[in-house]
Design a protein around this motif. Structure first.
Motif, PDB file in Angstrom:
ATOM      1  N   MET A   1     -10.302   1.435  -4.542  1.00  0.00           N
ATOM      2  CA  MET A   1      -9.390   2.110  -3.648  1.00  0.00           C
ATOM      3  C   MET A   1      -8.569   3.154  -4.380  1.00  0.00           C
ATOM      4  O   MET A   1      -7.366   3.226  -4.245  1.00  0.00           O
ATOM      5  N   THR A   2      -9.219   3.932  -5.173  1.00  0.00           N
ATOM      6  CA  THR A   2      -8.522   4.997  -5.883  1.00  0.00           C
ATOM      7  C   THR A   2      -9.409   6.221  -5.913  1.00  0.00           C
ATOM      8  O   THR A   2     -10.612   6.139  -5.793  1.00  0.00           O
ATOM      9  N   GLY A   3      -8.802   7.372  -6.061  1.00  0.00           N
ATOM     10  CA  GLY A   3      -9.573   8.601  -6.068  1.00  0.00           C
ATOM     11  C   GLY A   3      -8.893   9.689  -6.865  1.00  0.00           C
ATOM     12  O   GLY A   3      -9.434  10.164  -7.836  1.00  0.00           O
ATOM     13  N   GLY A   4      -7.678  10.089  -6.483  1.00  0.00           N
ATOM     14  CA  GLY A   4      -6.987  11.175  -7.155  1.00  0.00           C
ATOM     15  C   GLY A   4      -6.044  10.671  -8.227  1.00  0.00           C
ATOM     16  O   GLY A   4      -5.829   9.482  -8.406  1.00  0.00           O
ATOM     17  N   THR A   5      -5.477  11.634  -8.972  1.00  0.00           N
ATOM     18  CA  THR A   5      -4.577  11.274 -10.059  1.00  0.00           C
ATOM     19  C   THR A   5      -3.257  10.706  -9.550  1.00  0.00           C
ATOM     20  O   THR A   5      -2.534  10.074 -10.305  1.00  0.00           O
TER      21      THR A   5
ATOM     22  N   GLU B   1      -3.052   8.468  -7.259  1.00  0.00           N
ATOM     23  CA  GLU B   1      -3.364   7.208  -6.599  1.00  0.00           C
ATOM     24  C   GLU B   1      -3.325   6.058  -7.587  1.00  0.00           C
ATOM     25  O   GLU B   1      -3.522   6.236  -8.781  1.00  0.00           O
ATOM     26  N   ILE B   2      -3.033   4.902  -7.045  1.00  0.00           N
ATOM     27  CA  ILE B   2      -2.937   3.661  -7.803  1.00  0.00           C
ATOM     28  C   ILE B   2      -4.200   2.852  -7.519  1.00  0.00           C
ATOM     29  O   ILE B   2      -4.620   2.749  -6.374  1.00  0.00           O
ATOM     30  N   ALA B   3      -4.767   2.255  -8.552  1.00  0.00           N
ATOM     31  CA  ALA B   3      -5.927   1.395  -8.347  1.00  0.00           C
ATOM     32  C   ALA B   3      -5.468   0.096  -7.688  1.00  0.00           C
ATOM     33  O   ALA B   3      -4.591  -0.594  -8.215  1.00  0.00           O
ATOM     34  N   LEU B   4      -6.033  -0.216  -6.528  1.00  0.00           N
ATOM     35  CA  LEU B   4      -5.729  -1.449  -5.796  1.00  0.00           C
ATOM     36  C   LEU B   4      -7.026  -2.049  -5.284  1.00  0.00           C
ATOM     37  O   LEU B   4      -7.781  -1.384  -4.584  1.00  0.00           O
ATOM     38  N   SER B   5      -7.250  -3.288  -5.630  1.00  0.00           N
ATOM     39  CA  SER B   5      -8.419  -3.985  -5.101  1.00  0.00           C
ATOM     40  C   SER B   5      -8.024  -4.713  -3.820  1.00  0.00           C
ATOM     41  O   SER B   5      -6.836  -4.897  -3.532  1.00  0.00           O
ATOM     42  N   LYS B   6      -9.016  -5.147  -3.077  1.00  0.00           N
ATOM     43  CA  LYS B   6      -8.737  -5.949  -1.886  1.00  0.00           C
ATOM     44  C   LYS B   6      -8.028  -7.246  -2.285  1.00  0.00           C
ATOM     45  O   LYS B   6      -7.133  -7.712  -1.580  1.00  0.00           O
ATOM     46  N   GLN B   7      -8.388  -7.805  -3.434  1.00  0.00           N
ATOM     47  CA  GLN B   7      -7.717  -9.023  -3.895  1.00  0.00           C
ATOM     48  C   GLN B   7      -6.252  -8.745  -4.232  1.00  0.00           C
ATOM     49  O   GLN B   7      -5.387  -9.585  -3.965  1.00  0.00           O
TER      50      GLN B   7
ATOM     51  N   ALA C   1       3.138  -8.597   7.655  1.00  0.00           N
ATOM     52  CA  ALA C   1       1.863  -8.103   8.194  1.00  0.00           C
ATOM     53  C   ALA C   1       1.564  -6.701   7.668  1.00  0.00           C
ATOM     54  O   ALA C   1       0.409  -6.366   7.397  1.00  0.00           O
ATOM     55  N   GLY C   2       2.602  -5.908   7.488  1.00  0.00           N
ATOM     56  CA  GLY C   2       2.426  -4.546   6.979  1.00  0.00           C
ATOM     57  C   GLY C   2       2.073  -4.479   5.505  1.00  0.00           C
ATOM     58  O   GLY C   2       1.566  -3.464   5.027  1.00  0.00           O
ATOM     59  N   ALA C   3       2.332  -5.550   4.764  1.00  0.00           N
ATOM     60  CA  ALA C   3       2.037  -5.548   3.327  1.00  0.00           C
ATOM     61  C   ALA C   3       0.554  -5.312   3.053  1.00  0.00           C
ATOM     62  O   ALA C   3       0.192  -4.744   2.022  1.00  0.00           O
ATOM     63  N   ALA C   4      -0.289  -5.715   3.960  1.00  0.00           N
ATOM     64  CA  ALA C   4      -1.728  -5.506   3.793  1.00  0.00           C
ATOM     65  C   ALA C   4      -2.092  -4.025   3.786  1.00  0.00           C
ATOM     66  O   ALA C   4      -3.177  -3.654   3.358  1.00  0.00           O
ATOM     67  N   TYR C   5      -1.162  -3.197   4.230  1.00  0.00           N
ATOM     68  CA  TYR C   5      -1.402  -1.756   4.303  1.00  0.00           C
ATOM     69  C   TYR C   5      -0.693  -0.994   3.198  1.00  0.00           C
ATOM     70  O   TYR C   5      -0.409   0.197   3.334  1.00  0.00           O
ATOM     71  N   LEU C   6      -0.435  -1.669   2.072  1.00  0.00           N
ATOM     72  CA  LEU C   6       0.074  -1.000   0.890  1.00  0.00           C
ATOM     73  C   LEU C   6      -0.899   0.125   0.550  1.00  0.00           C
ATOM     74  O   LEU C   6      -2.099  -0.102   0.414  1.00  0.00           O
ATOM     75  N   HIS C   7      -0.367   1.327   0.465  1.00  0.00           N
ATOM     76  CA  HIS C   7      -1.221   2.491   0.194  1.00  0.00           C
ATOM     77  C   HIS C   7      -1.340   2.710  -1.316  1.00  0.00           C
ATOM     78  O   HIS C   7      -0.362   2.523  -2.038  1.00  0.00           O
TER      79      HIS C   7
END
Length: 182
Positions: free
Chosen positions: A1-5, A7-13, A93-99
């Motif tokens: 879940m990362t792409g640009g500089t 962005e933070i690397a975040l896994s589903k876990q 519930a919104g925590a699952a949508y951490l960008h």
């Protein structure tokens, strides 16, 4: 879940761990809302949806719908403590949508449920700030190494946000200062 500089690397876990942490924080104050609004399950439903995602479910309509419903429930609450408890549930519930964006505002997705829960506890105790401090202490002990690691990937919590924002910043600083065994 990362792409640009930026962005933070975040896994589903990672998202599941953060959401479980947020759900555990919000769950503690659900009774404050339910005492104010007996029979209104919207905040409990939001926390349930958060737990479902944390335990392997998918992000989707149930999380979004229950988060929005908990937000609406907060507007229906008669007491400030109940409103904060509903906001804690919405935040869980919104925590699952951490960008995965390198922005300080994203820290609210990680720590918002805990801060709203601490504020709800304070208000239920007559605006006793020592109760909020005790709540934050329990929250620090509840945080897993994964939650702290995810938090540290983001900039420090932003200013503003009134008392809840202050609680977020205190919790942010405390969690970032932990020495964790890897």
């Amino acid at each position: 879940m990362t792409g640009g500089t930026d962005e933070i690397a975040l896994s589903k876990q990672d998202l599941r761990e953060v959401t479980a942490f947020a759900a555990a924080c919000a769950e503690v104050v659900l009774a404050l809302f339910e005492a104010d609004q007996p029979g209104d399950s919207r905040p409990r439903d939001a926390v349930g949806a958060a737990w479902e995602f944390a335990r392997g479910g998918e992000r989707g309509k149930a999380l979004r719908d229950t988060a929005f419903a908990a937000l609406k429930a907060a507007k229906d609450a008669d007491s400030a403590a109940a409103r904060e408890a509903a906001w804690a549930a919405m935040s869980a519930a919104g925590a699952a949508y951490l960008h995965p964006l390198a922005k300080a505002t994203q820290v609210k997705h990680i720590l918002g449920a805990a801060a709203h829960a601490a504020r709800a506890a304070e208000l239920a105790a007559g605006d006793d700030r020592s109760v909020g401090a005790e709540s934050l202490g329990r929250t620090v002990r509840r945080a897993t190494p994964v939650v702290v690691d995810v938090l540290r990937r983001f900039p420090a919590a932003p200013g503003g946000g009134g008392r809840v924002g202050e609680l977020i910043r205190v919790l942010d600083a405390e969690l970032r200062s932990l020495t964790l065994a890897e």
